[in-house]
Motif scaffolding. Structure first.
Motif, mmCIF file in Angstrom:
data_model
loop_
_atom_site.group_PDB
_atom_site.id
_atom_site.type_symbol
_atom_site.label_atom_id
_atom_site.label_comp_id
_atom_site.label_asym_id
_atom_site.label_seq_id
_atom_site.Cartn_x
_atom_site.Cartn_y
_atom_site.Cartn_z
ATOM 1 N N GLN A 90 0.646 -1.118 -0.140
ATOM 2 C CA GLN A 90 0.024 0.243 -0.127
ATOM 3 C C GLN A 90 0.886 1.311 -0.274
ATOM 4 O OE1 GLN A 90 -3.154 -0.129 -0.602
ATOM 5 N NE2 GLN A 90 -3.369 2.085 -0.327
ATOM 6 N N ARG A 91 1.949 1.441 0.879
ATOM 7 C CA ARG A 91 2.860 2.532 0.816
ATOM 8 C C ARG A 91 3.464 2.541 -0.604
ATOM 9 N NH1 ARG A 91 4.021 0.273 6.170
ATOM 10 N NH2 ARG A 91 5.728 -0.723 5.376
ATOM 11 N N LYS A 111 2.150 1.581 -3.634
ATOM 12 C CA LYS A 111 1.470 2.384 -4.371
ATOM 13 C C LYS A 111 1.032 3.716 -4.350
ATOM 14 C CE LYS A 111 -3.391 1.527 -5.643
ATOM 15 N NZ LYS A 111 -4.814 0.991 -5.509
ATOM 16 N N GLU A 112 0.930 4.189 -2.866
ATOM 17 C CA GLU A 112 0.834 5.533 -2.800
ATOM 18 C C GLU A 112 2.168 6.258 -3.248
ATOM 19 O OE1 GLU A 112 0.334 6.125 1.348
ATOM 20 O OE2 GLU A 112 -1.697 5.127 1.190
ATOM 21 N N SER A 113 3.277 5.717 -3.128
ATOM 22 C CA SER A 113 4.436 6.329 -3.689
ATOM 23 C C SER A 113 4.605 6.315 -5.189
ATOM 24 C CB SER A 113 5.820 5.699 -3.011
ATOM 25 O OG SER A 113 6.891 6.367 -3.450
ATOM 26 N N GLN A 127 2.204 6.194 -7.188
ATOM 27 C CA GLN A 127 0.940 7.294 -7.725
ATOM 28 C C GLN A 127 1.498 8.613 -7.628
ATOM 29 O OE1 GLN A 127 -2.455 6.412 -5.497
ATOM 30 N NE2 GLN A 127 -2.998 4.417 -6.822
ATOM 31 N N PHE A 128 2.261 8.878 -6.390
ATOM 32 C CA PHE A 128 2.794 10.334 -6.315
ATOM 33 C C PHE A 128 3.608 10.758 -7.580
ATOM 34 C CE2 PHE A 128 6.134 13.112 -4.458
ATOM 35 C CZ PHE A 128 5.451 14.303 -4.346
ATOM 36 N N THR A 152 -8.460 6.415 -10.104
ATOM 37 C CA THR A 152 -7.277 5.998 -9.758
ATOM 38 C C THR A 152 -6.235 6.194 -10.990
ATOM 39 O OG1 THR A 152 -7.475 3.518 -10.056
ATOM 40 C CG2 THR A 152 -7.996 4.580 -7.649
ATOM 41 N N GLU A 200 -3.332 -4.927 -7.073
ATOM 42 C CA GLU A 200 -3.329 -3.759 -6.217
ATOM 43 C C GLU A 200 -2.735 -2.494 -6.887
ATOM 44 O OE1 GLU A 200 -3.953 -1.550 -2.944
ATOM 45 O OE2 GLU A 200 -4.477 -3.671 -3.279
#
Length: 282
Positions: free
Chosen positions: A75-76, A78-80, A82-83, A187, A228
């Motif tokens: 999850q971390r 994925k957030e990175s 996407q950023f 997303t 994911e």
């Protein structure tokens, strides 16, 4: 010689209390001996059922904790991704804007036409201050003497009766285009900027377009990583609104009278079985 650990020996002997103490102390229940046997297999071969059940539960608990840790890492990650994907798209957008501005400037210079650039989208203008203000216009305010101002109720009903809904009609600084519940924003699509590769050893690596070398991905199955990171390849059959809140069945009010506290729970189960099963078919 046989690389048997104390947990292997206790499981083979059927010493349940010893096995429990070793597992609580941190003994690895997934460790194999020279023959490739785990403590669970040793207890199974010697027919120690209680020890085997305890070891199987301990292995399941450890596997679930490891999976939760790896999913948090995913999850971390994925957030990175996407950023950085958003930053990469913004850079491309700014480059295209600069090229377009240079071409328009060259064309206007060649045609001897004055340039009249308008305000950029998203720029702050003074005449928009009143639009985003929370204060109502003074001309439309009506004072009610002796009566309190009525409160506006929520526009939708929460699925959880114990929690109020998040969305309301009186939400400030927001333009409502319909009465339907809000949907989650799309997303970012990482399929064109991130690639997953699986090595023969079973290790998975990801390679981003803004990086030079691949990096190891969390230790999860390849199908889980793809679901994911690339949700567009696996569309969901059910879509829930943004303000949806899941709740437990135990939180819902019971509309039927509670059974007799002195009665056995098997009595209610038997009543349901009689209603569901057909005579002569069980």
């Amino acid at each position: 010689m046989d690389s048997l650990t104390p947990l292997h020996r206790a499981a083979a002997e059927g010493l349940l209390e010893c096995v429990q103490a070793l597992v609580e102390a941190g003994a690895d229940s997934h460790l194999k001996d020279s023959n490739g046997h785990t403590p669970l297999e040793m207890a199974t071969m010697w027919c120690h059922r209680q020890v085997a059940r305890f070891l199987k539960d301990a292995m399941w608990q450890k596997a679930k904790k490891t999976e939760v840790t790896q999913r948090q890492k995913l999850q971390r990650l994925k957030e990175s991704l996407q950023f950085w994907h958003h930053l990469d798209e913004c850079k491309d957008k700014f480059v295209r804007q600069d090229v377009s501005r240079e071409r328009v400037t060259a064309w206007a210079k060649q045609k001897s036409v004055p340039l009249q650039w308008g305000p950029e989208r998203g720029a702050w203008l003074l005449n928009h201050v009143q639009c985003t203000s929370n204060d109502p216009p003074p001309a439309k305010v009506k004072e009610r003497k002796g009566r309190p101002k009525p409160t506006r109720e929520a526009w939708n009903v929460s699925p959880n009766p114990n929690k109020p809904p998040k969305a309301s009609v009186s939400r400030s600084q927001e333009v409502r285009t319909s009465t339907r519940p809000r949907t989650a924003p799309p997303t970012p699509d990482l399929r064109r900027s991130v690639a997953l590769t699986r090595e023969p050893s079973g290790r998975t690596y990801y390679k981003a377009c803004w990086e030079d070398e691949p990096r190891p991905a969390p230790d999860l199955p390849l199908n889980v990583l793809k679901r994911e990171l690339f949700p567009a390849d696996f569309p969901s059959r059910l879509s829930s609104p943004l303000d949806f809140q899941s709740c437990s069945v135990l939180d819902l009010p019971h509309f039927c009278p509670s059974p007799d506290p002195q009665a056995s729970p098997w009595t209610e189960i038997a009543m349901h079985l009689v209603e569901e099963l057909q005579p002569g078919h069980y």
